[in-house]
Design an enzyme around this catalytic site. Sequence first.
Site, PDB file in Angstrom:
ATOM      1  N   LYS A 186     -69.824  21.183  62.813  1.00 24.61           N
ATOM      2  CA  LYS A 186     -70.285  22.533  62.438  1.00 24.61           C
ATOM      3  C   LYS A 186     -69.094  23.444  62.108  1.00 24.61           C
ATOM      4  O   LYS A 186     -67.948  23.068  62.314  1.00 24.61           O
ATOM      5  CB  LYS A 186     -71.106  23.133  63.578  1.00 24.61           C
TER       6      LYS A 186
HETATM    7  C1  LIG Z   1     -76.737  20.488  64.217  1.00 26.98           C
HETATM    8  C2  LIG Z   1     -78.136  20.955  64.125  1.00 26.98           C
HETATM    9  C3  LIG Z   1     -78.957  21.092  65.253  1.00 26.98           C
HETATM   10  C4  LIG Z   1     -78.616  20.568  66.618  1.00 26.98           C
HETATM   11  O1  LIG Z   1     -77.442  20.913  67.137  1.00 26.98           O
HETATM   12  P1  LIG Z   1     -76.809  20.019  68.336  1.00 26.98           P
HETATM   13  O2  LIG Z   1     -75.811  20.941  68.893  1.00 26.98           O
HETATM   14  O3  LIG Z   1     -76.245  18.797  67.723  1.00 26.98           O
HETATM   15  O4  LIG Z   1     -77.905  19.730  69.299  1.00 26.98           O
HETATM   16  C5  LIG Z   1     -80.218  21.630  65.094  1.00 26.98           C
HETATM   17  N1  LIG Z   1     -80.665  21.999  63.901  1.00 26.98           N
HETATM   18  C6  LIG Z   1     -79.934  21.860  62.781  1.00 26.98           C
HETATM   19  C7  LIG Z   1     -80.514  22.298  61.494  1.00 26.98           C
HETATM   20  C8  LIG Z   1     -78.646  21.316  62.858  1.00 26.98           C
HETATM   21  O5  LIG Z   1     -77.930  21.146  61.748  1.00 26.98           O
END
Ligand SMILES: *Cc1c(COP(=O)(O)O)cnc(C)c1O
Length: 390
Positions: A186
Amino acid sequence: MSMQNDDIPLSRPDLSEIEVEAVLNVLRSGRLSIGPVQEEFESLVARRTGRSHAVAVSSGTAGLHLALIALGVGPGDEVITTPFSFIASANAILYVGAKPVFVDIDSQSLNMNPAKLQTAITSRTKAILAVEAFGNPAHMDDYRRIAAQHEIPLIEDACEGLGGAWRDRPIGSFGRVAVFGFYPNKQITTGEGGMIVTDDDTLADLCRSLRNQGRRTPTIDDSTDAGSWLAHERLGYNYRLSEIAAAIGVGQMKRLDQLLDCRREVAETYMRHLMGNEFLVLPTIEPAVDMSWFVFVVRLTEEFNANERDRVIMGMRRHDIGAAAYFPCIHLQPFYRELFGYKPGDFPIAERVSQRTIALPFHNRLTERECDLVSQTLELMISRENLKRT
Ligand SMILES: *Cc1c(COP(=O)(O)O)cnc(C)c1O
């Protein structure tokens, strides 16, 4: 083939001495959970998104789960969401026993089509869970208006959008509640982690309690009597974020603008390199949108099918260049098909898009020359598919 073996990986976190030092300070302090660093991280994210509360949690998925519980979504309820997303956004709806009701996407923004969303609302609709796909906040104000009209909450799965905005309104400020995720791919990372943001005092308190085993008192030091740390008012979870993770988050938040600038630059470099290719559809961004670039995803044009796209991806990987099919449609994942009887053709636009997407290597330190190599390799693989067909 693992991503780590690629010469040019699909993603890579950008960590500096600031984060290293912050983590060491936590280790030296001896306070490893529920402490001041989490609070600092929370206030940085709250301020950045213009919200009164931020609640740090162990992942974006955990944050979505708590948001749904805190809004009272449960068995028998329907939650409207997009089929074109990472699976966690719909899975959270299943966790609380509710039914995800998918709405097809807009072929430009790749977010839910607002008109289709409007017609999907029924008396059973308990919430709208909208995603800023790849960091694009398009239609968020429409979703917000539709949710208000029907007096149902908008939940913003902002896991791909930290730092972006729509007409100066930050991503994370549209929903009754919004959730960010901090997995290493991210915009900012804490290793694993997430953040719930809201202006609703009651909702924030509920989320704080739910992440901490349903406790009334946030720490043992706050206990007013011997028993209150072990008083559990409701079924809670251990969705806490450690001080170590929060320290990484503080460092990353302090560098957020710099990180976003790097990502924007890489996106612009790709745009320049790939603009002229007639077989590619590049991301289209409305003028009102201030993208927070999460990934750089191109699409092959309609004449290519999913097999050809897959071969392009495999061809790139054979050249040690990370590439991936972001995202397969959620409704076509085996257990969704089994649970709800979804089949190909149910959400044609999402399917047409998802069969042709290619996520290219995208991280802050990608150089112009690497972007050039990625672009050339991509174009080579496309030419090869064209040659096979004629
Ligand atoms: C990355 C992501 C998540 C989940 O995040 P985590 O921290 O990996 O649990 C949820 N929704 C979207 C759209 C994502 O890209």
